[in-house]
Design a protein around this motif. Structure first.
Motif, mmCIF file in Angstrom:
data_model
loop_
_atom_site.group_PDB
_atom_site.id
_atom_site.type_symbol
_atom_site.label_atom_id
_atom_site.label_comp_id
_atom_site.label_asym_id
_atom_site.label_seq_id
_atom_site.Cartn_x
_atom_site.Cartn_y
_atom_site.Cartn_z
ATOM 1 N N PRO A 176 48.029 22.648 52.247
ATOM 2 C CA PRO A 176 46.899 22.839 51.342
ATOM 3 C C PRO A 176 45.872 21.734 51.561
ATOM 4 C CG PRO A 176 49.006 22.912 50.162
ATOM 5 C CD PRO A 176 49.292 22.395 51.530
ATOM 6 N N LYS A 177 44.616 22.018 51.242
ATOM 7 C CA LYS A 177 43.552 21.040 51.481
ATOM 8 C C LYS A 177 43.576 19.912 50.456
ATOM 9 C CE LYS A 177 39.891 19.262 53.350
ATOM 10 N NZ LYS A 177 39.999 18.529 54.635
ATOM 11 N N LYS A 178 43.690 20.262 49.184
ATOM 12 C CA LYS A 178 43.661 19.263 48.114
ATOM 13 C C LYS A 178 45.017 19.238 47.415
ATOM 14 C CE LYS A 178 40.041 19.093 45.466
ATOM 15 N NZ LYS A 178 38.972 19.533 44.514
ATOM 16 N N CYS A 200 44.491 16.059 54.514
ATOM 17 C CA CYS A 200 44.486 16.520 53.130
ATOM 18 C C CYS A 200 43.758 15.521 52.233
ATOM 19 C CB CYS A 200 45.917 16.707 52.618
ATOM 20 S SG CYS A 200 46.898 17.883 53.572
ATOM 21 N N GLY A 249 44.512 27.830 42.369
ATOM 22 C CA GLY A 249 45.175 26.550 42.594
ATOM 23 C C GLY A 249 45.886 26.085 41.341
ATOM 24 N N ASP A 266 44.701 22.321 45.120
ATOM 25 C CA ASP A 266 45.321 23.515 45.688
ATOM 26 C C ASP A 266 46.828 23.542 45.443
ATOM 27 O OD1 ASP A 266 42.876 24.440 46.824
ATOM 28 O OD2 ASP A 266 43.107 22.961 48.420
ATOM 29 N N GLU A 267 47.454 22.340 45.425
ATOM 30 C CA GLU A 267 48.906 22.280 45.231
ATOM 31 C C GLU A 267 49.298 20.970 44.585
ATOM 32 O OE1 GLU A 267 51.813 23.557 44.385
ATOM 33 O OE2 GLU A 267 51.464 24.984 46.038
#
Length: 469
Positions: A176-178, A200, A249, A266-267
């Motif tokens: 995930p990106k964020k 990330c 998210g 996002d996670e």
């Protein structure tokens, strides 16, 4: 229900369990191991030490590329291939796990692939993984080595929203990106280091007012500064209020410094520690007590039932593999002594308790901390020296951190040390060896140190303490 009888039965086939089994076999005992995990190998090999360090090696090389220009090199990262990193990890871990499986299956002891539960202090009921009929195993002595599992706090919405653990990170082929990392211990710091290096965006949310609770705050301060310099957002002294799903998210609400915060990621990576894996073991039926979830043991690794021993994360004051192995070996030898009618005398010595974190910069410590010596009223002297004034670390461009040494104020015996900085987990072993021989700071100073090396930095705090004696 059929019954099988042994001298010594180990519950769990990880690092501690295997060490207990091989040691008991070498002592002449008839041994069995019961392991119900889907895959043999244990936490360190499958989901802990080895896979995490494999990923971290990729992160370290990514940081090297980032700083190439400082060394007059034209290089830039063309991105990362998480699947390739994951596949390399899988190949290495398959090799390590296969070797351990071979050790467990080489005929020295009986291996039962199933779940064990005490029905009384001398009997286990084993339920096979393959669904076949359960059976009884009796023994003259046992070792509980079931390890630990992820700790999930009771935060409103967390279970429903879902989360990642380090297991998910270690086997992901995309990231995930964020990501919000919940926690500030070794797992949280190592995973944050890896994930940020992979590109990330990281927000760290730690309940305590420092990283690495239990270590001297100055260790945390170096990591905090380094992580923020890398662009990570860090919140310390927090209280989680709620976690929920939002806009594809996760939304996290928490307080810090008296202010309410709400962030969207996002996670969520849950890295708030682990808890002993004792569920379903029937410990009450065996007369084995727990304290704060851990199996209670004495310094001979005996539980409250003297013929039942324990080793590793399920009972240890520090969940690290070398201590787990030492506990298991001592427990097994004491079990053999008990069975042979000899005194149970061998004890664990935590004087050189050793701990390391493979973040960047790394952290490592051995022996007593300054806080512990103060609380115990032990007279001590201490000195430290920074990496930003040390030749070799300056040449390497790795100047964050310091080394610190503590010694007895009367005798000069080295009582402890910590290091935050380049190759800390390697550098600490020089002090470990010295402490194993109960060396004084003056004896340490007499040891030749090649120049220029990282290792010679230890001579500076040793000399400063020696001058105070």
């Amino acid at each position: 229900m059929s019954e099988h009888s042994f001298d010594f039965v180990v519950i769990g086939g990880g690092s501690a369990g295997y060490a207990a089994a091989r040691t008991a076999h070498s002592a002449g005992l008839k041994v069995a191991v019961v392991d119900g995990a889907e895959e043999l190998g244990g936490l360190c090999i499958l989901r802990g030490c080895m896979p995490s360090k494999t990923l971290i090696e990729s992160a370290n090389r990514q940081l090297t590329i980032r700083h190439a220009e400082e060394f007059g090199l034209k290089a830039s990262s063309q991105g990362v291939n998480v699947r390739t990193i994951r596949d390399r990890k899988r190949r290495l871990i398959a090799d390590f796990a296969g070797y351990r499986q071979g050790q467990l299956e080489d005929g020295r002891f009986v291996l039962y692939r199933g779940f064990a539960r005490f029905t009384d202090a001398k009997t286990l009921e084993v339920v096979p993984r393959d669904g076949s009929a359960s059976f009884q195993v009796t023994a003259r002595s046992f070792c509980i080595a079931t390890g630990s599992e992820v700790f999930a706090p009771d935060v409103p919405g967390l279970a429903k929203a879902g989360f990642w653990t380090s297991d998910d990170v270690l086997d992901a082929d995309a990231l995930p990106k964020k990501i919000a990392v919940l926690g500030g211990g070794a797992i949280a710091l190592e995973m944050a280091h890896y994930l940020e290096a992979m590109g990330c965006t990281i927000t760290m949310i730690q309940r305590n007012t420092q990283f690495l609770t239990g270590l001297d705050r100055e260790c945390s301060d170096v990591i905090l500064k380094a992580f923020r310099a890398r662009g990570m957002t860090v919140h310390l002294g927090t209280h989680l209020e709620r976690i929920g799903k939002a806009d594809g998210g996760k939304e996290i609400e928490f307080t810090a410094d008296g202010h309410k915060h709400q962030i969207h990621v996002d996670e969520v990576l849950l890295a708030m520690g682990r808890k002993p894996a004792t569920r379903g073991l029937g410990l009450e039926a065996a007369g084995v007590s727990l304290h704060k979830g851990k199996v209670v043991v004495n310094d001979r690794m005996q539980t409250t039932q003297p013929h039942i021993f324990a080793a590793g994360d399920v009972c240890s004051p520090l969940d690290v593999v070398h201590i787990a192995i030492q506990q298991a070996e001592i427990g097994a030898r004491n079990a053999a002594a008990l069975i042979h009618g000899k005194p149970v005398e061998e004890t664990m010595d935590y004087r050189m308790e050793l701990f390391g974190v493979f973040s960047h910069p790394q952290v490592a410590c051995v022996g007593a901390s300054e806080g512990k010596l103060k609380s115990e009223g032990v007279p001590y002297l201490t000195a430290n020296y920074p990496f930003d004034d040390h030749g070799k670390s300056m040449v390497m461009g790795e100047t964050a951190g310091f080394v610190k040494m503590l010694a007895d104020a009367k005798t000069g015996e080295i009582l402890g040390a910590c290091v935050v900085g380049p190759e800390a987990t390697e550098l600490i072993h020089e002090v470990v060896v010295a402490m194993s021989f109960r060396a004084t700071v003056r004896q340490f100073m007499a040891i030749p140190h090649y120049h220029p090396t990282l290792s010679e930095i230890w001579t500076y705090p040793a000399e400063e303490i020696a001058d105070q004696l």
